[in-house]
Design an enzyme around this catalytic site. Structure first.
Site, mmCIF file in Angstrom:
data_model
loop_
_atom_site.group_PDB
_atom_site.id
_atom_site.type_symbol
_atom_site.label_atom_id
_atom_site.label_comp_id
_atom_site.label_asym_id
_atom_site.label_seq_id
_atom_site.Cartn_x
_atom_site.Cartn_y
_atom_site.Cartn_z
ATOM 1 N N GLN A 188 3.328 9.784 0.878
ATOM 2 C CA GLN A 188 4.698 8.965 1.224
ATOM 3 C C GLN A 188 5.335 9.355 0.082
ATOM 4 O OE1 GLN A 188 2.309 5.103 2.407
ATOM 5 N NE2 GLN A 188 4.812 4.814 3.669
ATOM 6 N N HIS A 212 -4.221 1.377 8.122
ATOM 7 C CA HIS A 212 -2.742 1.875 8.265
ATOM 8 C C HIS A 212 -2.447 3.226 6.924
ATOM 9 C CE1 HIS A 212 2.016 1.310 7.722
ATOM 10 N NE2 HIS A 212 1.889 2.112 6.720
ATOM 11 N N GLU A 213 -2.478 3.257 6.001
ATOM 12 C CA GLU A 213 -3.053 4.027 5.138
ATOM 13 C C GLU A 213 -3.799 5.591 5.129
ATOM 14 O OE1 GLU A 213 -0.123 3.922 3.142
ATOM 15 O OE2 GLU A 213 -0.279 1.497 3.258
ATOM 16 N N GLY A 233 1.015 -0.885 -0.400
ATOM 17 C CA GLY A 233 0.010 -0.006 0.229
ATOM 18 C C GLY A 233 1.220 0.970 -0.246
ATOM 19 N N HIS A 265 -1.799 7.616 7.413
ATOM 20 C CA HIS A 265 -0.963 8.963 6.833
ATOM 21 C C HIS A 265 -1.672 9.453 6.192
ATOM 22 C CE1 HIS A 265 3.131 5.945 6.016
ATOM 23 N NE2 HIS A 265 2.373 5.358 6.003
ATOM 24 N N CYS A 323 6.671 -0.268 7.493
ATOM 25 C CA CYS A 323 6.244 1.257 7.031
ATOM 26 C C CYS A 323 7.507 1.754 5.730
ATOM 27 C CB CYS A 323 5.941 2.061 7.135
ATOM 28 S SG CYS A 323 4.850 3.566 6.761
ATOM 29 N N LEU A 324 6.777 1.595 4.452
ATOM 30 C CA LEU A 324 8.507 2.500 3.630
ATOM 31 C C LEU A 324 9.123 3.607 4.370
ATOM 32 C CD1 LEU A 324 6.402 1.160 0.562
ATOM 33 C CD2 LEU A 324 8.323 -0.003 1.287
#
Ligand code: ZN
Length: 170
Positions: A51, A141-142, A46, A145, A99-100
């Site tokens: 991000q 999670h997204e 995702g 963000h 997480c990226l």
């Protein structure tokens, strides 16, 4: 399509509340395509627009439920603008997230087991999604963000995973 650069904590853009998507025109379509490509290349399950340094309420997710056990599972791609959780289950479950934008860390986070998300697809049409399992976790999670929240804020424990510990990041 172009790969976008993923930004990392403590970049302030990750802490901002992202703006609502109003214009679903050409520039937005390019952003959607770039985000899908960037997520696949990372690789991640995702990605949220902040991000890639764009403060807009847009998330892309590509995940096949149980894909870690079954490699042949069909992955599902979601593109959701202005996502909003309108219903949650009474139950929560703990799971390990990465997480990226927070490289090298993992943490155990409690999430709702089922959620209903309202939003818009890439053409701006209304969308209602009933989600469960790991897909519901990725959505939570997204969406965090978009509100400036990172999983490390919610995790009870955070650790540096060992190399052999394979984690999906989003
Ligand atoms: Zn993330």
């Amino acid at each position: 399509m172009t790969l976008r650069k993923i930004i990392y904590m403590p970049d302030p853009v990750l802490r901002r509340k992202a703006h609502k998507v109003i214009d679903f025109g050409k520039e937005f379509q390019g952003l959607v395509d770039d985000m899908i490509e960037t997520m696949r290349q990372a690789p991640g399950v995702g990605l949220a627009a902040p991000q890639v340094n764009v403060s807009q309420r847009l998330i892309v997710i590509e995940y096949g439920e149980n894909e870690e056990e079954d490699e042949d599972v069909v992955k599902k791609l979601y593109v959701v603008a202005n996502p909003e959780i309108i219903h949650t289950s009474d139950t929560k479950v703990k799971g390990v997230e990465a997480c990226l934008s927070v490289p090298g860390l993992a943490g155990e986070v409690e999430r709702y087991t089922q959620i209903t998300v309202k939003g818009q697809n890439r053409r701006g049409q209304l969308l209602h999604l009933k989600l469960e399992g790991w897909t519901a976790r990725i959505f939570q999670h997204e969406i965090d963000h978009l509100n400036g929240i990172l999983f490390v804020d919610l995790a009870e424990r955070v650790w540096k995973p060992k190399e052999e510990e394979v984690l999906q990041a989003d």
